[in-house]
Design an enzyme around this catalytic site. Structure first.
Site, PDB file in Angstrom:
ATOM      1  N   ASN A 143       0.802  -1.225   0.000  1.00 40.83           N
ATOM      2  CA  ASN A 143       0.000   0.000   0.000  1.00 40.83           C
ATOM      3  C   ASN A 143       0.837   1.279   0.000  1.00 40.83           C
ATOM      4  O   ASN A 143       0.386   2.308  -0.475  1.00 40.83           O
ATOM      5  CB  ASN A 143      -1.043  -0.004   1.130  1.00 40.83           C
ATOM      6  CG  ASN A 143      -0.431  -0.007   2.497  1.00 40.83           C
ATOM      7  OD1 ASN A 143       0.718  -0.394   2.680  1.00 40.83           O
ATOM      8  ND2 ASN A 143      -1.197   0.435   3.481  1.00 40.83           N
ATOM      9  N   LYS A 166      12.469  -7.518   0.872  1.00 40.49           N
ATOM     10  CA  LYS A 166      11.492  -8.300   0.123  1.00 40.49           C
ATOM     11  C   LYS A 166      10.236  -7.455  -0.064  1.00 40.49           C
ATOM     12  O   LYS A 166       9.549  -7.137   0.904  1.00 40.49           O
ATOM     13  CB  LYS A 166      11.105  -9.580   0.877  1.00 40.49           C
ATOM     14  CG  LYS A 166      10.236 -10.479   0.003  1.00 40.49           C
ATOM     15  CD  LYS A 166       9.268 -11.344   0.787  1.00 40.49           C
ATOM     16  CE  LYS A 166       7.912 -10.761   0.934  1.00 40.49           C
ATOM     17  NZ  LYS A 166       7.147 -10.561  -0.294  1.00 40.49           N
ATOM     18  N   ALA A 168       6.312  -6.554  -1.535  1.00 34.27           N
ATOM     19  CA  ALA A 168       5.074  -7.315  -1.725  1.00 34.27           C
ATOM     20  C   ALA A 168       4.966  -7.731  -3.191  1.00 34.27           C
ATOM     21  O   ALA A 168       5.430  -7.006  -4.066  1.00 34.27           O
ATOM     22  CB  ALA A 168       3.882  -6.453  -1.324  1.00 34.27           C
ATOM     23  N   GLU A 241       5.042  -3.025  12.127  1.00 32.17           N
ATOM     24  CA  GLU A 241       3.936  -2.079  12.011  1.00 32.17           C
ATOM     25  C   GLU A 241       2.815  -2.884  11.372  1.00 32.17           C
ATOM     26  O   GLU A 241       2.912  -3.286  10.216  1.00 32.17           O
ATOM     27  CB  GLU A 241       4.398  -0.890  11.161  1.00 32.17           C
ATOM     28  CG  GLU A 241       3.585   0.338  11.414  1.00 32.17           C
ATOM     29  CD  GLU A 241       2.479   0.430  10.411  1.00 32.17           C
ATOM     30  OE1 GLU A 241       1.337   0.063  10.776  1.00 32.17           O
ATOM     31  OE2 GLU A 241       2.744   0.848   9.286  1.00 32.17           O
ATOM     32  N   CYS A 275      -3.271   1.530   6.775  1.00 34.63           N
ATOM     33  CA  CYS A 275      -3.466   0.937   8.105  1.00 34.63           C
ATOM     34  C   CYS A 275      -3.948   1.994   9.105  1.00 34.63           C
ATOM     35  O   CYS A 275      -4.499   1.662  10.143  1.00 34.63           O
ATOM     36  CB  CYS A 275      -2.190   0.271   8.587  1.00 34.63           C
ATOM     37  SG  CYS A 275      -0.771   1.329   8.380  1.00 34.63           S
ATOM     38  N   GLU A 376     -10.249  -5.193   9.636  1.00 38.65           N
ATOM     39  CA  GLU A 376      -9.868  -4.068   8.784  1.00 38.65           C
ATOM     40  C   GLU A 376     -10.556  -4.196   7.428  1.00 38.65           C
ATOM     41  O   GLU A 376     -10.437  -5.232   6.782  1.00 38.65           O
ATOM     42  CB  GLU A 376      -8.359  -4.158   8.524  1.00 38.65           C
ATOM     43  CG  GLU A 376      -7.532  -3.166   9.249  1.00 38.65           C
ATOM     44  CD  GLU A 376      -6.072  -3.221   8.831  1.00 38.65           C
ATOM     45  OE1 GLU A 376      -5.478  -4.314   8.843  1.00 38.65           O
ATOM     46  OE2 GLU A 376      -5.533  -2.157   8.503  1.00 38.65           O
TER      47      GLU A 376
HETATM   48  P1  ADP Z   1      -1.520  -7.737   3.196  1.00 41.53           P
HETATM   49  O1  ADP Z   1      -2.642  -8.612   3.633  1.00 41.53           O
HETATM   50  O2  ADP Z   1      -1.739  -6.293   3.421  1.00 41.53           O
HETATM   51  O3  ADP Z   1      -0.992  -8.022   1.824  1.00 41.53           O
HETATM   52  P2  ADP Z   1       0.600  -9.264   4.351  1.00 41.53           P
HETATM   53  O4  ADP Z   1       0.987  -9.296   5.792  1.00 41.53           O
HETATM   54  O5  ADP Z   1       0.040 -10.501   3.756  1.00 41.53           O
HETATM   55  O6  ADP Z   1      -0.359  -8.028   4.226  1.00 41.53           O
HETATM   56  O7  ADP Z   1       1.836  -8.824   3.464  1.00 41.53           O
HETATM   57  C1  ADP Z   1       2.822  -7.879   3.841  1.00 41.53           C
HETATM   58  C2  ADP Z   1       4.168  -8.362   3.344  1.00 41.53           C
HETATM   59  O8  ADP Z   1       4.488  -9.572   4.026  1.00 41.53           O
HETATM   60  C3  ADP Z   1       4.225  -8.688   1.863  1.00 41.53           C
HETATM   61  O9  ADP Z   1       5.511  -8.359   1.374  1.00 41.53           O
HETATM   62  C4  ADP Z   1       4.008 -10.198   1.854  1.00 41.53           C
HETATM   63  O10 ADP Z   1       4.486 -10.823   0.689  1.00 41.53           O
HETATM   64  C5  ADP Z   1       4.807 -10.587   3.075  1.00 41.53           C
HETATM   65  N1  ADP Z   1       4.480 -11.903   3.654  1.00 41.53           N
HETATM   66  C6  ADP Z   1       3.303 -12.548   3.659  1.00 41.53           C
HETATM   67  N2  ADP Z   1       3.417 -13.759   4.277  1.00 41.53           N
HETATM   68  C7  ADP Z   1       4.712 -13.875   4.680  1.00 41.53           C
HETATM   69  C8  ADP Z   1       5.484 -14.874   5.357  1.00 41.53           C
HETATM   70  N3  ADP Z   1       4.932 -15.996   5.778  1.00 41.53           N
HETATM   71  N4  ADP Z   1       6.796 -14.623   5.568  1.00 41.53           N
HETATM   72  C9  ADP Z   1       7.371 -13.479   5.161  1.00 41.53           C
HETATM   73  N5  ADP Z   1       6.706 -12.504   4.517  1.00 41.53           N
HETATM   74  C10 ADP Z   1       5.394 -12.682   4.285  1.00 41.53           C
END
Ligand code: ADP
Length: 475
Positions: A143, A166, A168, A241, A275, A376
């Site tokens: 976001n 890493k 999203a 966060e 958020c 949310e």
């Molecule tokens: P949203 O639902 O807002 O996409 P997430 O928590 O799923 O929020 O994603 C936030 C970030 O965390 C992204 O970069 C996503 O790829 C990463 N992420 C999701 N699952 C995992 C995991 N098991 N380990 C590490 N990173 C993760």
């Protein structure tokens, strides 16, 4: 991917869809465990020399990043909007946020002060020195793809840490563009590395590596909890966060026009995908009808459209899953007795046909049993709840789980003090929908997070304190 100063490609591709059109916008290369390991190794290799540089030299490089962000603002804003749909004016503000963070932490790099401590023996002297924690694993959300990288990397680099990022999967191109800026300013190879790989693979690699000394994460509470648990194996530092569920409270003595206008900013800005976005609007029962009418009039004027149009206020939601969640929350509320005053529709006609558009929505008579009261929504939906007294309001408003941002509208000073002290939220805006500035600590209480980002405290999470006791011959 950007590893040890080189661009790495693979045969596997990740497609990024433009949420406004449904068309493929970018194709990027996807890696796996081996790329994550290489990136960690590169960050380990770069750490010593980077930490050893005088702070001023690290700061100068960060200031060069500021210069490039300014010069490239419009282009970067377009990449953000293309990947995740937010209106271009919000993407420009996002790049401004990134500029603020790099500038602030470039300045803070020179202020990493230690301490001298009174001794307990006359032949000893004590000091506390502060040193970078080491390699940081940074996991960022879609976001605010550029601003969240900035909020993590600027303090990390200022402190002397190196990092593996890493992004999203929805927004890898924004991260790639940031790496190009680092490359252009001549950041030494390995100081910042980017891996695009499946989330779980990166998560596990970070957790298993004792070289990764700290995780900084912005994302959902659910994933945050997994990472927090995983970090226990090697007792990594973590800052997180996580999700929010912001209340927006309008007391009977508030300036209603101001409150209605400001609610648009915390609810419909960035299409509600923040958020810190308002998730519950509490309005005193004596003014709930007049406030709702004012709000509905304003929401009818909110322009929905492709984020690339300059006058768009609400753009498409990031993906189908996001759109479906918003629709599900509204349907659930309506089924359980909420009134839909405006909106409440997935937009499917004309230019909206191929995008993830939801109409700006106001709901009234919202109650605790409804999904959107507890989860949310992450979309352009304002649910109005009426309350009768300050005491009732306080007991309702402190959510069991979340505690990120909150907003209160009142002209009564005594009430302001009472309420702000009782709110279990990391950030409180009194007659202010935008309390977030780089010099203020950003972060939540309870399950909304750990640690603070930005402000003079923001660099602390990237530093260890070390006690040094020196015994000497007294001559
Ligand atoms: P949203 O639902 O807002 O996409 P997430 O928590 O799923 O929020 O994603 C936030 C970030 O965390 C992204 O970069 C996503 O790829 C990463 N992420 C999701 N699952 C995992 C995991 N098991 N380990 C590490 N990173 C993760």
């Amino acid at each position: 991917m950007f590893i040890n100063g080189e661009w790495i490609t693979t045969d596997e591709k990740l497609e990024v869809t433009n949420p406004a059109t449904g068309k493929i916008a970018y194709e990027v290369h996807m890696g796996g465990r081996s790329e994550v390991n290489q990136a960690i190794e590169a960050a380990v290799g770069a750490f010593g020399p980077w930490a050893d540089l005088p702070a001023l030299q690290r700061a100068d490089l960060l200031l060069e990043v500021v210069g490039l962000l300014k010069a490239e603002k419009e282009r970067l804003a377009k990449v953000i909007t293309t990947e995740m749909g937010k209106p271009i004016r919000d993407s420009r503000s996002e790049v401004n946020m990134a500029i603020d963070y790099f500038r602030w932490f470039a300045e803070e790099a020179r202020r990493v002060y230690g301490e001298t401590v009174p001794h307990s023996a006359s032949d000893k002297r004590l000091m506390v020195i502060r040193q970078p924690v080491g390699v940081v694993g940074a996991i960022t959300p879609w976001n605010y793809p550029i601003a969240m990288m900035a909020r993590k990397l600027a303090p990390a680099l200022a402190a002397g840490c190196t990092a593996v990022v890493k992004p999203a999967p929805e927004t890898p191109q924004s991260a790639i563009e940031m790496m190009k800026l680092f490359e252009r300013v001549g950041l030494p190879a390995g100081v910042v590395n980017l891996v695009v790989a499946p989330a779980e693979v990166v998560g596990v690699a970070f957790m298993e590596s004792s070289d990764v000394r700290k995780i900084t994460f912005t994302g959902s509470t659910e994933v945050g909890k997994k990472l927090y648990a995983g970090a226990a194996n090697t007792v990594k530092r973590v800052s997180m966060e996580l999700g929010g569920h912001a209340p927006f409270v309008v007391f009977e003595d508030a300036d209603l026009d101001l409150a209605a206008e400001d609610l648009l900013k915390t609810k419909f800005r960035c299409s509600g995908e923040m958020c810190t976005a308002t998730n519950r609007v509490y309005v005193h029962e004596s003014i709930v009808d007049s406030f709702s009418e004012k709000l509905v009039e304003k929401v009818k004027e909110v322009k929905v459209g492709n984020g690339m149009d300059d006058d768009t206020v609400v753009g498409p939601l990031v993906n189908r899953a996001g759109l479906e969640k918003v629709a599900r929350h509204v349907e659930d509320a309506a089924r359980q007795g909420a009134d839909v005053l405006v909106g409440g529709e997935v937009l499917l006609e004309g230019d909206f046909a191929n995008g993830n558009y939801y109409s700006p929505t106001v709901l009234k008579n919202v109650s605790k049993e409804m999904q959107l009261y507890n989860e949310e929504t992450f979309g352009p939906v304002a649910p109005i709840i009426s309350f009768s007294s300050e005491e009732e309001l306080i007991s309702e408003v402190n959510h069991d789980q979340y505690g990120l941002a909150s907003y209160v509208y009142t002209e009564d000073m005594s009430r302001t003090i009472r309420v702000m002290e009782k709110l279990e939220y990391g950030m409180v805006g009194i007659n202010d929908p935008l309390p977030f500035v780089v010099q203020g600590p950003f972060g939540g209480m309870k399950e909304s997070g750990l640690g603070k980002e930005g402000s003079r405290h923001g660099i602390d999470d990237y530093l260890e304190k070390k006690l040094v006791s020196i015994r000497f011959r007294k001559g």
